[in-house]
Design an enzyme around this catalytic site. Structure first.
Site, short mmCIF file in Angstrom:
data_model
loop_
_atom_site.label_atom_id
_atom_site.label_comp_id
_atom_site.label_asym_id
_atom_site.label_seq_id
_atom_site.Cartn_x
_atom_site.Cartn_y
_atom_site.Cartn_z
N ASN A 44 51.95 -28.66 15.60
CA ASN A 44 50.61 -28.41 15.08
C ASN A 44 50.49 -28.95 13.66
OD1 ASN A 44 52.35 -26.25 14.42
ND2 ASN A 44 50.69 -24.78 14.22
N ILE A 45 49.34 -29.55 13.41
CA ILE A 45 49.03 -30.15 12.11
C ILE A 45 47.69 -29.57 11.66
CG2 ILE A 45 48.65 -32.29 10.83
CD1 ILE A 45 51.41 -32.27 12.09
N GLU A 46 47.73 -28.78 10.60
CA GLU A 46 46.51 -28.12 10.14
C GLU A 46 45.79 -28.96 9.09
OE1 GLU A 46 47.89 -24.20 9.10
OE2 GLU A 46 48.13 -23.67 11.23
N CYS A 55 46.62 -28.38 17.66
CA CYS A 55 47.75 -27.63 18.21
C CYS A 55 48.91 -28.55 18.60
CB CYS A 55 47.31 -26.87 19.46
SG CYS A 55 46.14 -25.56 19.16
N GLU A 57 50.65 -28.49 21.39
CA GLU A 57 50.55 -28.93 22.79
C GLU A 57 49.71 -30.20 22.91
OE1 GLU A 57 50.10 -25.88 21.59
OE2 GLU A 57 50.23 -24.34 23.12
N CYS A 90 46.22 -21.89 23.73
CA CYS A 90 44.82 -21.57 23.48
C CYS A 90 43.93 -22.19 24.56
CB CYS A 90 44.40 -22.05 22.09
SG CYS A 90 44.07 -23.82 21.99
N CYS A 93 43.70 -26.06 24.55
CA CYS A 93 44.92 -26.69 25.07
C CYS A 93 45.00 -26.53 26.59
CB CYS A 93 46.16 -26.09 24.41
SG CYS A 93 46.39 -26.68 22.72
N1 THU Z 1 48.57 -23.19 17.80
C1 THU Z 1 49.23 -24.10 18.56
O1 THU Z 1 49.76 -25.09 18.05
N2 THU Z 1 49.27 -23.89 19.90
C2 THU Z 1 48.65 -22.85 20.55
O2 THU Z 1 48.67 -22.78 21.77
C3 THU Z 1 47.98 -21.81 19.77
C4 THU Z 1 47.92 -22.00 18.31
C5 THU Z 1 48.50 -23.41 16.35
C6 THU Z 1 47.12 -23.61 15.81
C7 THU Z 1 47.32 -23.20 14.36
O3 THU Z 1 47.85 -24.31 13.66
C8 THU Z 1 48.37 -22.13 14.42
O4 THU Z 1 49.03 -22.30 15.68
C9 THU Z 1 47.82 -20.72 14.34
O5 THU Z 1 46.80 -20.51 15.24
#
Ligand code: THU
Length: 134
Positions: A44-46, A55, A57, A90, A93
């Site tokens: 995940n890259i915010e 996310c 995935e 989520c 995804c």
């Molecule tokens: N996140 C994922 O990478 N995958 C998921 O299935 C749920 C959430 C990430 C999104 C965000 O960067 C962090 O987790 C918190 O929600």
């Protein structure tokens, strides 16, 4: 498949170390295998504009797709996360997973211990949106 494939779990853990998560502090790594036996991973890259974060995935699946992997060709996906609680993917995804994995494809959530959860794609997104039947 009764537990996550060792190589995929290791790849998911490795890529989770590259997660960019200054806002959630929740690093997620994902690794997948294709029918051809190839492995792709993503984390995940915010973003400071929060909705733009992506996310793990989806980054893994989109990386595979960018090399030519097509719908139905991803057979297994392992998602590595910190902590004891194993979260399911989520909603966004799930839709992308359903686009690129067959209904009987297997998705795992796991952590640094021995625990894991397992779902089929059909379990994650029953009766999902599809153009089939049009
Ligand atoms: N996140 C994922 O990478 N995958 C998921 O299935 C749920 C959430 C990430 C999104 C965000 O960067 C962090 O987790 C918190 O929600």
């Amino acid at each position: 498949m009764s537990q996550p494939e060792t190589e995929l779990k290791a790849a998911a853990k490795t890529v989770a170390a590259n997660a960019y998560v200054p806002y959630s502090q929740f690093p997620v790594g994902a690794a997948l295998r294709t029918r051809n036996g190839e492995v792709f991973s993503g984390c995940n890259i915010e973003n400071r504009s929060y909705p733009l974060g992506m996310c793990g995935e989806r980054n893994a699946i989109n990386t595979a797709a960018a090399t030519g992997v097509r719908p139905g060709e991803i057979t297994e996906l392992v998602v590595f996360m910190p902590g004891e609680h194993l979260f399911s993917p989520c909603g966004g995804c799930r839709q992308v997973i359903a686009e690129f994995m067959p209904a009987d494809g297997v998705v795992w959530a796991t952590n640094d211990g021995e625990a894991y959860k397992r779902w089929t794609v059909a379990e994650l997104l029953p009766d999902g949106f599809s153009f089939e039947g049009l």
